[in-house]
Design a protein around this motif. Sequence first.
Motif, mmCIF file in Angstrom:
data_model
loop_
_atom_site.group_PDB
_atom_site.id
_atom_site.type_symbol
_atom_site.label_atom_id
_atom_site.label_comp_id
_atom_site.label_asym_id
_atom_site.label_seq_id
_atom_site.Cartn_x
_atom_site.Cartn_y
_atom_site.Cartn_z
ATOM 1 N N GLY A 196 0.747 0.310 0.110
ATOM 2 C CA GLY A 196 0.679 0.411 1.461
ATOM 3 C C GLY A 196 -0.465 1.157 2.239
ATOM 4 O O GLY A 196 -0.800 0.367 3.450
ATOM 5 N N ILE A 197 -0.121 2.151 1.809
ATOM 6 C CA ILE A 197 -1.048 3.382 2.419
ATOM 7 C C ILE A 197 -3.069 3.230 1.699
ATOM 8 O O ILE A 197 -3.516 2.927 2.696
ATOM 9 C CB ILE A 197 -1.009 4.736 1.182
ATOM 10 N N LYS A 198 -2.894 2.587 1.003
ATOM 11 C CA LYS A 198 -4.085 1.492 0.244
ATOM 12 C C LYS A 198 -4.599 1.003 1.187
ATOM 13 O O LYS A 198 -5.642 0.450 1.954
ATOM 14 C CB LYS A 198 -4.072 1.251 -0.786
ATOM 15 N N GLN A 199 -3.923 0.381 1.578
ATOM 16 C CA GLN A 199 -3.984 -1.023 2.519
ATOM 17 C C GLN A 199 -4.175 -1.076 3.944
ATOM 18 O O GLN A 199 -5.400 -1.258 4.709
ATOM 19 C CB GLN A 199 -2.751 -2.202 2.954
ATOM 20 N N ILE A 200 -4.472 0.555 4.491
ATOM 21 C CA ILE A 200 -4.035 1.362 5.834
ATOM 22 C C ILE A 200 -6.063 1.367 5.520
ATOM 23 O O ILE A 200 -6.536 1.253 6.523
ATOM 24 C CB ILE A 200 -3.087 2.194 6.180
ATOM 25 N N LEU A 201 -5.772 2.436 4.921
ATOM 26 C CA LEU A 201 -8.027 2.971 4.387
ATOM 27 C C LEU A 201 -7.742 1.411 5.053
ATOM 28 O O LEU A 201 -9.500 1.786 4.761
ATOM 29 C CB LEU A 201 -7.411 3.539 3.775
ATOM 30 N N VAL A 202 -8.130 1.221 3.767
ATOM 31 C CA VAL A 202 -9.473 -0.408 3.427
ATOM 32 C C VAL A 202 -9.054 -1.133 5.592
ATOM 33 O O VAL A 202 -10.540 -1.854 4.942
ATOM 34 C CB VAL A 202 -8.565 -1.729 2.305
ATOM 35 N N GLN A 203 -8.347 -1.260 5.558
ATOM 36 C CA GLN A 203 -8.354 -1.676 7.078
ATOM 37 C C GLN A 203 -9.010 -1.056 8.189
ATOM 38 O O GLN A 203 -9.747 -1.562 8.829
ATOM 39 C CB GLN A 203 -7.106 -1.519 7.547
ATOM 40 N N ASN A 204 -9.060 -0.173 7.155
ATOM 41 C CA ASN A 204 -10.266 1.007 8.219
ATOM 42 C C ASN A 204 -11.279 1.397 7.143
ATOM 43 O O ASN A 204 -11.785 2.348 8.096
ATOM 44 C CB ASN A 204 -9.200 2.290 8.970
ATOM 45 N N GLY A 205 -12.092 0.786 7.072
ATOM 46 C CA GLY A 205 -13.379 1.091 6.867
ATOM 47 C C GLY A 205 -13.602 1.142 5.073
ATOM 48 O O GLY A 205 -14.788 1.610 4.886
ATOM 49 N N TYR A 206 -12.410 1.364 4.540
ATOM 50 C CA TYR A 206 -12.673 2.498 2.821
ATOM 51 C C TYR A 206 -12.676 0.673 1.767
ATOM 52 O O TYR A 206 -11.655 -0.409 2.412
ATOM 53 C CB TYR A 206 -11.453 3.087 2.438
ATOM 54 N N THR A 207 -13.036 0.743 1.328
ATOM 55 C CA THR A 207 -13.310 0.089 -0.652
ATOM 56 C C THR A 207 -12.425 1.002 -1.378
ATOM 57 O O THR A 207 -12.756 1.716 -1.331
ATOM 58 C CB THR A 207 -14.421 0.033 -1.066
ATOM 59 N N CYS A 208 -11.429 -0.105 -2.294
ATOM 60 C CA CYS A 208 -10.980 0.586 -2.882
ATOM 61 C C CYS A 208 -11.459 0.293 -4.818
ATOM 62 O O CYS A 208 -12.117 -0.172 -4.562
ATOM 63 C CB CYS A 208 -9.618 -0.020 -3.510
ATOM 64 N N MET A 209 -12.183 1.355 -5.098
ATOM 65 C CA MET A 209 -12.788 1.792 -6.311
ATOM 66 C C MET A 209 -12.739 1.028 -7.608
ATOM 67 O O MET A 209 -12.456 0.589 -8.614
ATOM 68 C CB MET A 209 -13.540 2.633 -6.301
ATOM 69 N N GLN A 210 -10.659 1.527 -7.313
ATOM 70 C CA GLN A 210 -10.177 1.749 -8.489
ATOM 71 C C GLN A 210 -8.992 1.926 -8.830
ATOM 72 O O GLN A 210 -8.945 2.976 -7.395
ATOM 73 C CB GLN A 210 -10.688 2.806 -9.651
#
Length: 188
Positions: free
Chosen positions: A82-96
């Motif tokens: 859930g935290i990852k999704q918030i970060l992705v929605q705010n410009g971060y890209t999940c790398m691993q």
Amino acid sequence: MGKKLSEMNLEELWHLFPIFLTEHQGCWKDWYKEEEKLLKSILPENQILQINHIGSTAIEAIWAKPIIDILVEISKECDMSGIKQILVQNGYTCMQQMENRISLNKGYTEKGFAEKVFHLHLRYIGDNNELYFRDYLNEHSDIAIEYEELKLCLWKKYEHDRNGYTDAKTEFVAKYTEAARKKCGDKI
């Protein structure tokens, strides 16, 4: 029009985003503070336990890749996805993504690095060896200079091989992280 980052293979990415080091910049602390403020505004306050500037840009006076590493520690009861999704929605890209760790980046474009680049390490509380290493090197400038010299020696050899660069530093980092843990215990 060039390829999207998601279409590039690892070799293409390493050439687009080579390792390069620069003298320590005072603005790195400011960039971290700005991003920390943003993170605190978008992440659930009751789940985020600590946010810290880590990596070489957090070590005073040594050469570093101009990439701000941030460690976000969350409660063990939190939903990391859930935290990852918030970060992705705010410009971060999940790398691993692993069971207990997620790495995200911000500032990578199809044309290369943006002016400000961030690596965010999302972890559960206590998974924070980087804090010990950072603090130890900031307290022991002679060891920080040794680390800088190692990085400068590895730079050109591994300019287009991030994994090799990281692996070549592992023994040094482990040695001084262990020294810091012995000195501090689990105080961090």
